[in-house]
Design an enzyme around this catalytic site. Structure first.
Site, PDB file in Angstrom:
ATOM      1  N   ASN A 235       0.853  -1.199   0.000  1.00  0.00           N
ATOM      2  CA  ASN A 235       0.000   0.000   0.000  1.00  0.00           C
ATOM      3  C   ASN A 235       0.878   1.234   0.000  1.00  0.00           C
ATOM      4  O   ASN A 235       2.104   1.152  -0.054  1.00  0.00           O
ATOM      5  CB  ASN A 235      -0.944  -0.037   1.214  1.00  0.00           C
ATOM      6  CG  ASN A 235      -0.168  -0.094   2.509  1.00  0.00           C
ATOM      7  OD1 ASN A 235       0.588   0.816   2.830  1.00  0.00           O
ATOM      8  ND2 ASN A 235      -0.323  -1.184   3.246  1.00  0.00           N
TER       9      ASN A 235
ATOM     10  N   ASP B 286      -4.616 -10.186  12.469  1.00  0.00           N
ATOM     11  CA  ASP B 286      -4.819  -8.789  12.876  1.00  0.00           C
ATOM     12  C   ASP B 286      -3.971  -8.572  14.134  1.00  0.00           C
ATOM     13  O   ASP B 286      -4.328  -9.006  15.235  1.00  0.00           O
ATOM     14  CB  ASP B 286      -6.300  -8.509  13.149  1.00  0.00           C
ATOM     15  CG  ASP B 286      -6.541  -7.014  13.359  1.00  0.00           C
ATOM     16  OD1 ASP B 286      -5.698  -6.362  14.011  1.00  0.00           O
ATOM     17  OD2 ASP B 286      -7.570  -6.493  12.870  1.00  0.00           O
TER      18      ASP B 286
ATOM     19  N   LYS C 233     -11.214  -3.734  18.973  1.00  0.00           N
ATOM     20  CA  LYS C 233      -9.801  -4.124  19.172  1.00  0.00           C
ATOM     21  C   LYS C 233      -9.347  -3.834  20.601  1.00  0.00           C
ATOM     22  O   LYS C 233      -8.170  -3.998  20.924  1.00  0.00           O
ATOM     23  CB  LYS C 233      -8.916  -3.412  18.142  1.00  0.00           C
ATOM     24  CG  LYS C 233      -9.284  -3.773  16.691  1.00  0.00           C
ATOM     25  CD  LYS C 233      -8.221  -3.403  15.678  1.00  0.00           C
ATOM     26  CE  LYS C 233      -8.706  -3.666  14.254  1.00  0.00           C
ATOM     27  NZ  LYS C 233      -7.632  -3.801  13.276  1.00  0.00           N
TER      28      LYS C 233
HETATM   29  O1  PMT Z   1       3.001   6.060   6.507  1.00  0.00           O
HETATM   30  P1  PMT Z   1       2.418   7.381   6.054  1.00  0.00           P
HETATM   31  O2  PMT Z   1       2.604   7.607   4.576  1.00  0.00           O
HETATM   32  O3  PMT Z   1       2.905   8.525   6.876  1.00  0.00           O
HETATM   33  O4  PMT Z   1       0.839   7.298   6.247  1.00  0.00           O
HETATM   34  C1  PMT Z   1       0.289   7.231   7.536  1.00  0.00           C
HETATM   35  C2  PMT Z   1      -0.877   6.246   7.606  1.00  0.00           C
HETATM   36  C3  PMT Z   1      -2.020   6.759   6.750  1.00  0.00           C
HETATM   37  C4  PMT Z   1      -0.438   4.859   7.128  1.00  0.00           C
HETATM   38  C5  PMT Z   1      -1.257   6.144   9.131  1.00  0.00           C
HETATM   39  O5  PMT Z   1      -1.554   7.411   9.613  1.00  0.00           O
HETATM   40  C6  PMT Z   1      -2.457   5.225   9.347  1.00  0.00           C
HETATM   41  O6  PMT Z   1      -3.592   5.602   9.222  1.00  0.00           O
HETATM   42  N1  PMT Z   1      -2.136   3.957   9.716  1.00  0.00           N
HETATM   43  C7  PMT Z   1      -3.107   2.880   9.859  1.00  0.00           C
HETATM   44  C8  PMT Z   1      -3.385   2.249   8.529  1.00  0.00           C
HETATM   45  C9  PMT Z   1      -4.295   1.047   8.630  1.00  0.00           C
HETATM   46  O7  PMT Z   1      -3.855  -0.034   8.352  1.00  0.00           O
HETATM   47  O8  PMT Z   1      -5.492   1.277   9.090  1.00  0.00           O
HETATM   48  P2  PMT Z   1      -6.634   0.104   9.268  1.00  0.00           P
HETATM   49  O9  PMT Z   1      -7.851   0.889   9.557  1.00  0.00           O
HETATM   50  O10 PMT Z   1      -6.615  -0.799   8.083  1.00  0.00           O
HETATM   51  O11 PMT Z   1      -6.148  -0.704  10.524  1.00  0.00           O
HETATM   52  C10 PMT Z   1      -6.561  -0.380  11.841  1.00  0.00           C
HETATM   53  C11 PMT Z   1      -5.481  -0.688  12.827  1.00  0.00           C
HETATM   54  O12 PMT Z   1      -5.229  -2.098  12.866  1.00  0.00           O
HETATM   55  C12 PMT Z   1      -4.141  -0.032  12.537  1.00  0.00           C
HETATM   56  O13 PMT Z   1      -3.574   0.406  13.755  1.00  0.00           O
HETATM   57  C13 PMT Z   1      -3.308  -1.150  11.927  1.00  0.00           C
HETATM   58  O14 PMT Z   1      -1.906  -0.999  12.220  1.00  0.00           O
HETATM   59  C14 PMT Z   1      -3.870  -2.376  12.633  1.00  0.00           C
HETATM   60  N2  PMT Z   1      -3.798  -3.617  11.847  1.00  0.00           N
HETATM   61  C15 PMT Z   1      -4.455  -3.738  10.667  1.00  0.00           C
HETATM   62  C16 PMT Z   1      -4.425  -4.929   9.973  1.00  0.00           C
HETATM   63  C17 PMT Z   1      -3.670  -6.011  10.500  1.00  0.00           C
HETATM   64  N3  PMT Z   1      -3.596  -7.162   9.860  1.00  0.00           N
HETATM   65  N4  PMT Z   1      -3.023  -5.863  11.667  1.00  0.00           N
HETATM   66  C18 PMT Z   1      -3.069  -4.695  12.337  1.00  0.00           C
HETATM   67  O15 PMT Z   1      -2.452  -4.564  13.415  1.00  0.00           O
END
Ligand code: PMT
Length: 406
Positions: free
Chosen positions: A210, A306, A342
């Site tokens: 991504n 996750d 979570k």
């Molecule tokens: O890296 P940059 O270019 O500075 O951009 C920053 C960002 C947009 C990546 C950052 O600010 C951000 O929003 N990060 C979270 C991205 C994400 O994966 O969001 P999500 O809504 O899909 O996931 C929710 C949470 O679960 C996140 O804390 C993620 O780390 C966690 N997760 C998700 C999937 C997974 N398999 N394991 C996880 O731990």
């Protein structure tokens, strides 16, 4: 505005070939609108002229203890009284020895002796001189006085040898200066941060990933370190300089990130998951490059673990768990849902559709959602956003948050 804007830096330059690098440091400080006054030792003037430093700092350079010009009488006392910090860079073995022994035999040594402000020492010398027990003991003495040490780097030295003793990079010294001006409200806290994307291999040439650049996570790591925390950063593949003073664990896939996080998390006080972890990966990685067949291609994907949800269901009492949410719609609703599902203390909800927020830009616009309130923040640099996140975490810690909900 940066943390060094308006700060008054008394910059001591001593007689090392690395004095030419100090000229660039002065330039960088002035660029950040710090107010720089340079004091040179006699030996420093053999390497770079005072004119260079006065042109770059915009101020007269001091070097004479007995200057009778009216505004320079008692310079050894006034210089540090009129400054916020003393930075000695490069600091030779000779200067370090004189400072360790409280010598007052030139203007710089006398000004440091008279200083009641933080003193930062940036050694630069040949490896054998640096590792000699005399220098090591002198450096220990400076640390006992409460001086800050910017460790020299390693690499090719002007003497032709390779080893420790190079003047540190400016970024490393800058972090030390910034931490001096920063409240140490995370001191003693062990913090785990994740950053960047993960890559899920499809064949030897291709992967699914991504747009995360890691900038948000690295900003969190730098700012936490400045506030006194012990920081471990687990980072996916990014092209960013290593944050000084931070333990960096590099990973590629979501499975590697999960392993690194699960290894580290139990001993952490705070975990912040800003990484954009791939939710899915190809069911298998082909041994050879997948060839075109003239047809389309269907991929079978399976779910990745996750990581955050797993941490949320196994967290130990007292640990603060913070997630991010990258959202393109229903930001508040999705944020609340992920906070609950979570088992988090705080979630940072990111709008990823704005031109200046989210992936791969220098700024961000987020809403902080915890169990009590939703706080929208304005568009800020990623470092300023990180500082606002730490402010909220410090408040939550003070309010006794961090205990598991379930
Ligand atoms: O890296 P940059 O270019 O500075 O951009 C920053 C960002 C947009 C990546 C950052 O600010 C951000 O929003 N990060 C979270 C991205 C994400 O994966 O969001 P999500 O809504 O899909 O996931 C929710 C949470 O679960 C996140 O804390 C993620 O780390 C966690 N997760 C998700 C999937 C997974 N398999 N394991 C996880 O731990």
């Amino acid at each position: 505005m940066t943390g060094l804007q308006g700060k008054r830096i008394l910059f001591g330059v001593t007689g090392s070939i690395a004095a030419y690098k100090a000229a660039d440091w002065v330039r960088s400080l002035v660029k950040e609108e710090a107010l720089v006054t340079v004091v040179m030792t006699g030996a420093a003037g053999r390497f770079v002229t005072p004119l260079t430093f006065s042109a770059l700092s915009g101020n007269p350079v001091h070097h004479d203890m007995f200057d009778e010009t009216p505004d320079r009488v008692m310079a050894h006392i006034n210089l540090s009284r009129e400054s916020d910090v003393v930075l000695v860079a490069p600091a030779t073995a000779q200067t370090i020895s004189r400072l360790a022994h409280g010598m007052a035999d030139d203007l710089l040594a006398t000004a440091v002796l008279a200083a009641r402000i933080p003193v930062v020492i940036c050694p630069a010398m040949n490896t054998s001189m640096l590792t000699h027990p005399a220098t090591a003991a002198n450096i220990d003495r400076l640390l006992d006085y409460g001086y800050h040490l910017v460790q020299p780097g390693s690499g090719d030295l002007a003497c032709g040898e390779t080893g420790d003793g190079r003047l540190a990079d400016w970024e490393v010294a800058r972090e030390t200066l910034l931490s001096i001006f920063q409240t140490q409200d995370l001191k003693g806290r062990r913090i785990l941060i994740t950053a960047g994307p993960t890559r899920e291999p499809l064949d030897p040439a291709r992967f699914l990933s991504n747009r995360s650049s890691g900038k948000m996570g690295y900003a969190l790591a730098r700012t936490a370190r400045r506030r006194g925390a012990e920081v471990t950063l687990v980072a996916g593949p990014v092209h960013l300089p290593d944050p000084p003073g931070v333990e960096l664990v590099r990973v590629t896939t979501a499975a590697e990130m999960a392993q690194a996080v699960f290894d580290q998390a139990p001993s952490m006080d705070i975990v912040v998951k800003s990484a954009a972890v791939a939710d899915f990966k190809p069911m298998a990685c082909a041994d050879h490059k997948i060839k075109k067949t003239g047809q389309g291609l269907q991929l079978d994907l399976v779910k990745n673990v996750d990581i955050l949800a797993t941490l949320g269901s196994n967290r130990r009492p007292g640990q603060v768990l913070v997630g991010f949410a990258a959202e393109s719609r229903d930001h508040a609703g999705e944020g609340q849902r992920k906070l609950r599902e979570k088992n988090l203390d705080l979630i940072v909800v990111n709008d990823i559709l704005g031109a200046r927020t989210g992936f791969d830009v220098e700024t961000n616009q987020v809403t902080l959602i915890d169990r009590e309130a939703a706080t929208p923040l304005p568009l800020l640099s990623k470092e300023a956003t990180a500082d606002r996140i730490w402010d909220r975490i410090v408040q939550l810690l003070a309010a006794g948050f961090g205990d598991a909900l379930v």
